[in-house]
Design a protein around this motif. Structure first.
Motif, PDB file in Angstrom:
ATOM      1  N   GLN A 108     -67.848 -22.040 -23.046  1.00 51.61           N
ATOM      2  CA  GLN A 108     -68.949 -21.362 -23.722  1.00 51.61           C
ATOM      3  C   GLN A 108     -69.504 -22.149 -24.912  1.00 51.61           C
ATOM      4  OE1 GLN A 108     -68.125 -17.197 -24.531  1.00 51.61           O
ATOM      5  NE2 GLN A 108     -66.709 -17.071 -22.794  1.00 51.61           N
ATOM      6  N   GLY A 109     -68.698 -23.088 -25.439  1.00 46.13           N
ATOM      7  CA  GLY A 109     -69.149 -23.878 -26.580  1.00 46.13           C
ATOM      8  C   GLY A 109     -69.265 -23.086 -27.862  1.00 46.13           C
ATOM      9  N   CYS A 110     -68.487 -22.002 -27.979  1.00 49.23           N
ATOM     10  CA  CYS A 110     -68.539 -21.155 -29.164  1.00 49.23           C
ATOM     11  C   CYS A 110     -67.164 -20.512 -29.368  1.00 49.23           C
ATOM     12  CB  CYS A 110     -69.615 -20.084 -29.026  1.00 49.23           C
ATOM     13  SG  CYS A 110     -69.300 -18.920 -27.676  1.00 49.23           S
ATOM     14  N   PRO A 111     -66.922 -19.896 -30.541  1.00 48.18           N
ATOM     15  CA  PRO A 111     -65.635 -19.237 -30.779  1.00 48.18           C
ATOM     16  C   PRO A 111     -65.376 -18.143 -29.756  1.00 48.18           C
ATOM     17  CG  PRO A 111     -66.817 -19.521 -32.836  1.00 48.18           C
ATOM     18  CD  PRO A 111     -67.783 -19.865 -31.745  1.00 48.18           C
ATOM     19  N   VAL A 112     -64.123 -18.019 -29.335  1.00 49.17           N
ATOM     20  CA  VAL A 112     -63.746 -17.032 -28.316  1.00 49.17           C
ATOM     21  C   VAL A 112     -62.442 -16.347 -28.700  1.00 49.17           C
ATOM     22  CG1 VAL A 112     -62.986 -16.711 -25.921  1.00 49.17           C
ATOM     23  CG2 VAL A 112     -64.888 -18.256 -26.423  1.00 49.17           C
ATOM     24  N   TYR A 113     -62.440 -15.008 -28.644  1.00 48.64           N
ATOM     25  CA  TYR A 113     -61.193 -14.247 -28.779  1.00 48.64           C
ATOM     26  C   TYR A 113     -60.788 -13.777 -27.391  1.00 48.64           C
ATOM     27  CZ  TYR A 113     -58.170 -10.208 -29.137  1.00 48.64           C
ATOM     28  OH  TYR A 113     -57.143  -9.329 -28.936  1.00 48.64           O
ATOM     29  N   LEU A 114     -59.520 -13.974 -27.039  1.00 47.75           N
ATOM     30  CA  LEU A 114     -59.029 -13.553 -25.733  1.00 47.75           C
ATOM     31  C   LEU A 114     -57.770 -12.708 -25.919  1.00 47.75           C
ATOM     32  CD1 LEU A 114     -60.445 -14.392 -23.085  1.00 47.75           C
ATOM     33  CD2 LEU A 114     -58.509 -15.897 -22.616  1.00 47.75           C
ATOM     34  N   PRO A 115     -57.813 -11.442 -25.488  1.00 47.55           N
ATOM     35  CA  PRO A 115     -56.625 -10.586 -25.586  1.00 47.55           C
ATOM     36  C   PRO A 115     -55.641 -10.936 -24.475  1.00 47.55           C
ATOM     37  CG  PRO A 115     -58.411  -9.397 -24.530  1.00 47.55           C
ATOM     38  CD  PRO A 115     -58.983 -10.722 -24.963  1.00 47.55           C
ATOM     39  N   PRO A 116     -54.403 -10.465 -24.558  1.00 45.26           N
ATOM     40  CA  PRO A 116     -53.373 -10.822 -23.572  1.00 45.26           C
ATOM     41  C   PRO A 116     -53.795 -10.564 -22.126  1.00 45.26           C
ATOM     42  CG  PRO A 116     -52.379  -9.690 -25.424  1.00 45.26           C
ATOM     43  CD  PRO A 116     -53.860  -9.607 -25.630  1.00 45.26           C
ATOM     44  N   GLU A 117     -54.447  -9.421 -21.887  1.00 48.30           N
ATOM     45  CA  GLU A 117     -54.757  -9.053 -20.494  1.00 48.30           C
ATOM     46  C   GLU A 117     -55.820  -9.928 -19.852  1.00 48.30           C
ATOM     47  OE1 GLU A 117     -57.056  -6.239 -23.268  1.00 48.30           O
ATOM     48  OE2 GLU A 117     -55.054  -7.132 -23.150  1.00 48.30           O
ATOM     49  N   ASP A 118     -56.557 -10.696 -20.646  1.00 46.93           N
ATOM     50  CA  ASP A 118     -57.617 -11.545 -20.079  1.00 46.93           C
ATOM     51  C   ASP A 118     -57.162 -12.970 -19.778  1.00 46.93           C
ATOM     52  OD1 ASP A 118     -59.308  -9.430 -20.225  1.00 46.93           O
ATOM     53  OD2 ASP A 118     -60.497 -10.170 -21.911  1.00 46.93           O
ATOM     54  N   HIS A 119     -55.910 -13.296 -20.096  1.00 43.54           N
ATOM     55  CA  HIS A 119     -55.390 -14.627 -19.806  1.00 43.54           C
ATOM     56  C   HIS A 119     -54.939 -14.731 -18.353  1.00 43.54           C
ATOM     57  CE1 HIS A 119     -55.085 -14.909 -24.214  1.00 43.54           C
ATOM     58  NE2 HIS A 119     -55.080 -16.213 -24.042  1.00 43.54           N
ATOM     59  N   GLU A 120     -55.362 -15.769 -17.669  1.00 38.43           N
ATOM     60  CA  GLU A 120     -54.807 -16.087 -16.356  1.00 38.43           C
ATOM     61  C   GLU A 120     -53.543 -16.916 -16.517  1.00 38.43           C
ATOM     62  OE1 GLU A 120     -58.798 -16.245 -13.534  1.00 38.43           O
ATOM     63  OE2 GLU A 120     -57.630 -18.055 -13.898  1.00 38.43           O
ATOM     64  N   SER A 121     -53.522 -17.702 -17.575  1.00 37.92           N
ATOM     65  CA  SER A 121     -52.376 -18.566 -17.818  1.00 37.92           C
ATOM     66  C   SER A 121     -51.143 -17.735 -18.129  1.00 37.92           C
ATOM     67  CB  SER A 121     -52.668 -19.505 -18.986  1.00 37.92           C
ATOM     68  OG  SER A 121     -51.480 -20.154 -19.387  1.00 37.92           O
ATOM     69  N   PRO A 122     -50.032 -17.968 -17.411  1.00 34.85           N
ATOM     70  CA  PRO A 122     -48.793 -17.242 -17.709  1.00 34.85           C
ATOM     71  C   PRO A 122     -48.221 -17.616 -19.063  1.00 34.85           C
ATOM     72  CG  PRO A 122     -48.370 -19.005 -16.141  1.00 34.85           C
ATOM     73  CD  PRO A 122     -49.859 -18.916 -16.293  1.00 34.85           C
ATOM     74  N   PHE A 123     -48.703 -18.725 -19.624  1.00 31.30           N
ATOM     75  CA  PHE A 123     -48.193 -19.174 -20.917  1.00 31.30           C
ATOM     76  C   PHE A 123     -48.580 -18.206 -22.042  1.00 31.30           C
ATOM     77  CE2 PHE A 123     -49.629 -23.498 -19.072  1.00 31.30           C
ATOM     78  CZ  PHE A 123     -48.651 -23.430 -18.086  1.00 31.30           C
ATOM     79  N   PHE A 124     -49.704 -17.499 -21.882  1.00 31.29           N
ATOM     80  CA  PHE A 124     -50.215 -16.677 -22.973  1.00 31.29           C
ATOM     81  C   PHE A 124     -50.466 -15.225 -22.567  1.00 31.29           C
ATOM     82  CE2 PHE A 124     -51.457 -20.942 -24.468  1.00 31.29           C
ATOM     83  CZ  PHE A 124     -50.900 -20.885 -25.735  1.00 31.29           C
ATOM     84  N   ASN A 125     -49.703 -14.724 -21.594  1.00 29.32           N
ATOM     85  CA  ASN A 125     -49.986 -13.357 -21.160  1.00 29.32           C
ATOM     86  C   ASN A 125     -49.455 -12.290 -22.113  1.00 29.32           C
ATOM     87  OD1 ASN A 125     -47.272 -13.563 -20.616  1.00 29.32           O
ATOM     88  ND2 ASN A 125     -47.459 -13.416 -18.400  1.00 29.32           N
ATOM     89  N   ASN A 126     -48.908 -12.694 -23.253  1.00 30.57           N
ATOM     90  CA  ASN A 126     -48.512 -11.746 -24.299  1.00 30.57           C
ATOM     91  C   ASN A 126     -49.212 -12.037 -25.626  1.00 30.57           C
ATOM     92  OD1 ASN A 126     -46.362 -10.326 -22.783  1.00 30.57           O
ATOM     93  ND2 ASN A 126     -45.362 -12.320 -22.825  1.00 30.57           N
ATOM     94  N   TRP A 127     -50.206 -12.928 -25.570  1.00 33.46           N
ATOM     95  CA  TRP A 127     -50.774 -13.444 -26.817  1.00 33.46           C
ATOM     96  C   TRP A 127     -52.207 -12.987 -27.072  1.00 33.46           C
ATOM     97  CZ3 TRP A 127     -48.161 -17.035 -30.032  1.00 33.46           C
ATOM     98  CH2 TRP A 127     -46.911 -17.428 -29.548  1.00 33.46           C
ATOM     99  N   HIS A 128     -52.486 -12.797 -28.361  1.00 32.64           N
ATOM    100  CA  HIS A 128     -53.853 -12.618 -28.840  1.00 32.64           C
ATOM    101  C   HIS A 128     -54.292 -13.989 -29.349  1.00 32.64           C
ATOM    102  CE1 HIS A 128     -53.728  -8.164 -28.859  1.00 32.64           C
ATOM    103  NE2 HIS A 128     -52.445  -8.365 -29.077  1.00 32.64           N
ATOM    104  N   CYS A 129     -55.339 -14.553 -28.764  1.00 37.84           N
ATOM    105  CA  CYS A 129     -55.731 -15.932 -29.084  1.00 37.84           C
ATOM    106  C   CYS A 129     -57.196 -16.012 -29.514  1.00 37.84           C
ATOM    107  CB  CYS A 129     -55.522 -16.841 -27.873  1.00 37.84           C
ATOM    108  SG  CYS A 129     -53.836 -16.850 -27.240  1.00 37.84           S
ATOM    109  N   PHE A 130     -57.447 -16.838 -30.507  1.00 37.11           N
ATOM    110  CA  PHE A 130     -58.808 -17.067 -30.975  1.00 37.11           C
ATOM    111  C   PHE A 130     -59.019 -18.572 -31.080  1.00 37.11           C
ATOM    112  CE2 PHE A 130     -62.235 -17.436 -34.102  1.00 37.11           C
ATOM    113  CZ  PHE A 130     -63.124 -16.474 -33.648  1.00 37.11           C
TER     114      PHE A 130
END
Length: 244
Positions: free
Chosen positions: A104-126
């Motif tokens: 997207q070329g812009c800041p992104v917040y991704l909650p745990p449920e939106d991660h496909e990566s198993p590495f971050f399926n419990n993480w809130h990431c920005f």
């Protein structure tokens, strides 16, 4: 309670990790400057965070250059496949905050449920693109497994890039001009650090067991070397130049 990262769906190392040779080559480029700026800026704030955190820095292609995390996440991170040289692109490890910021070329917040990566399926990431001029030079990701910290880390993630990019541009300009950062003596650095802590000339003299006039002499030299006129300017410039 800290939940460990599920790695059952992890890819083979060769699919998402740069070779040692590639990693060494990258460290010899301008990415090293970005890493140094990242480490300096994170060092200044991480002791003030109230809960578990994970900071990630990637290059413009999504390759992990550096990371930092709270002590209580050490076992979590060590058991995960997160390593320097890992690709955070969607192709390599599924949808994650960094891959979305890249797309997207812009800041992104991704909650745990939106991660496909198993590495971050419990993480809130920005994740935030790091932009110099009109060019993206990398991505900063701030993550936590503590939902209560989400707003705190998002606020931090919005503030850190400004400091990082100012320091990065100052260092880049110095390199382009063939200049080295101002060289302060050990005593001058001590005086400057005490100034940054808000101590008066008299208090600095007492702490270092020297005369106040000697402190003022050191301050004059510091100001001359940094090209500033005041203590606040000196601290600001020294911080951007990674002098302490």
């Amino acid at each position: 309670m800290i939940t460990t990262i599920d790695t059952s769906g992890q890819l083979e190392k060769e699919d998402y990790l740069l070779s040692n040779t590639q990693q060494i080559t990258r460290k010899d480029t301008s990415d090293q400057l970005l890493i140094e700026v990242f480490q300096h800026c994170i060092f200044n704030i991480k002791d003030h965070l109230t809960g578990p955190y994970l900071f990630l820095l990637t290059d413009k292609e999504g390759v992990l250059l550096a990371m930092d995390y709270s002590r209580n996440l050490e076992s979590v991170v060590s058991k995960s496949p997160i390593r320097i040289g890992m690709f955070f692109t969607e192709k390599c490890c599924g949808v994650n905050a960094i891959s979305e910021a890249i797309a997207q070329g812009c800041p992104v917040y991704l909650p745990p449920e939106d991660h496909e990566s198993p590495f971050f399926n419990n993480w809130h990431c920005f994740s935030v693109p790091l932009v110099v001029g009109h060019e993206i030079i990398g991505y900063l990701d701030v993550s936590t497994i503590n939902a209560a910290m989400k707003s705190e880390l998002i606020a931090i993630a919005k503030l850190i890039p400004a400091d990082m990019l100012i320091s990065y541009q100052v260092q880049l300009a110095s390199q382009a001009a063939g200049q080295l950062p101002a060289q302060l003596s050990e005593r001058q650095l001590k005086v400057l650090k005490l100034i940054s802590q808000g101590l008066t000339g008299k208090a600095i003299a007492s702490k270092l067991k020297i005369k106040e006039c000697t402190v003022n002499h050191h301050k004059k030299i510091i100001f001359d070397k940094l090209g500033v006129q005041s203590s606040s300017e000196a601290v600001s410039v020294a911080t951007r130049m990674l002098l302490f």
